[in-house]
Design an enzyme around this catalytic site. Sequence first.
Site, PDB file in Angstrom:
ATOM      1  NE  ARG A  72       0.697 -33.444  52.293  1.00 43.45           N
ATOM      2  CZ  ARG A  72       1.856 -33.716  51.686  1.00 43.45           C
ATOM      3  NH1 ARG A  72       2.232 -34.968  51.515  1.00 43.45           N
ATOM      4  NH2 ARG A  72       2.645 -32.750  51.279  1.00 43.45           N
ATOM      5  CB  SER A 113      -1.984 -27.026  53.273  1.00 48.25           C
ATOM      6  OG  SER A 113      -0.800 -26.302  53.041  1.00 48.25           O
ATOM      7  CD  GLU A 170      -3.068 -31.300  53.298  1.00 47.85           C
ATOM      8  OE1 GLU A 170      -2.585 -31.469  54.436  1.00 47.85           O
ATOM      9  OE2 GLU A 170      -2.418 -30.833  52.357  1.00 47.85           O
TER      10      GLU A 170
END
Length: 351
Positions: free
Chosen positions: A175, A248, A344
């Site tokens: 990520r 998420s 995130e």
Amino acid sequence: MSTVPARIEPVAPLAPQAQDLRCFNTLGLASHAPAFVALTEPSQLPALSALAPRFRQLVVLGGGSNVVLPASIDGLVAQVRLPGVRLVGQCADAWVVEAAAGENWHGFVTACVDNGWDGLENLALIPGTVGAAPVQNIGAYGVELADRFHSLTAWDVKGGRWVEMGAAECRFAYRDSFFKHQEPGAWVIGSVRFALPRPWQPVLDYPDLQRHAALDGAAPTARAVYDAVCAIRRAKLPDPAVVGNAGSFFKNPLVDAGTRQALLGRFPGLVSYPQPDGRYKLAAGWLIDQCGWKGRQLGAAGVHDRQALVLVNRGGAQARDIMALAAAIQGDVERRYGVRLEPEPVVVPAR
């Protein structure tokens, strides 16, 4: 990293206007941009370079699915809407497909499956645009964008030039990428090329996916995997059009083998996944759920009742509500497990 030869074309003008951004972020947060422009063609990028220095900051938006926007943004907001998908070429072991940065990610994945350009089906139904995908190095069900990446072109806003980057220059990690470590607004991705493997092999590392993709015992097709991923995501995750969310909200934390073993001794039900480098990825959703947060609400922000990784806007939430909830969850998880959860989404500053 190489500079792309400049194209000889007229510079399309940009005229900033005020814009309500509530419909430009999937969390549905109330946000206002006094200066907003839409980028619909590459010839506008030189004008963006000329315009950006007049503002305190440049905020580049894609689909708004991975951002937390403040109530008001003191700066210039540029949304990337560059369109286009094409097959660049093929060789014995790959299709090379290019998509412009403004293309809807799921729409692009669907087009690839429809055309027999297989390899992205595990990434179906991830919200956002193609241009935002490399920034986050999106991933799901055993596949990351980096696994299918060929190259991209990006506009260097300060340098006023197009640059082509390969995987090494993009520095992909979990990520993460080169772009997440640059000054905000320094780069605008214009297009991304993907190398989609031939022959295709399914990636079925997740048990849920194995069960859904099996069709009467036959070998799964890319279409079957695509359908399975869509079914799983729709069952587990809320539709942003119905309930405001950014998918998420936390990364799955990575820990070394010793830390994981110590945690298993205290928490036998710990959910973890081995990684190629010997570390383990802990299931952040499980950690949050075990702390009792699933389905709970704090002010106008809440935790989804089916997926503890997803923070939702219960109506009228602002950035401060979402971040207060995130901080409370981080504190509980760290106190119980000694692990710090990392968000995130990109949290855009007001100034």
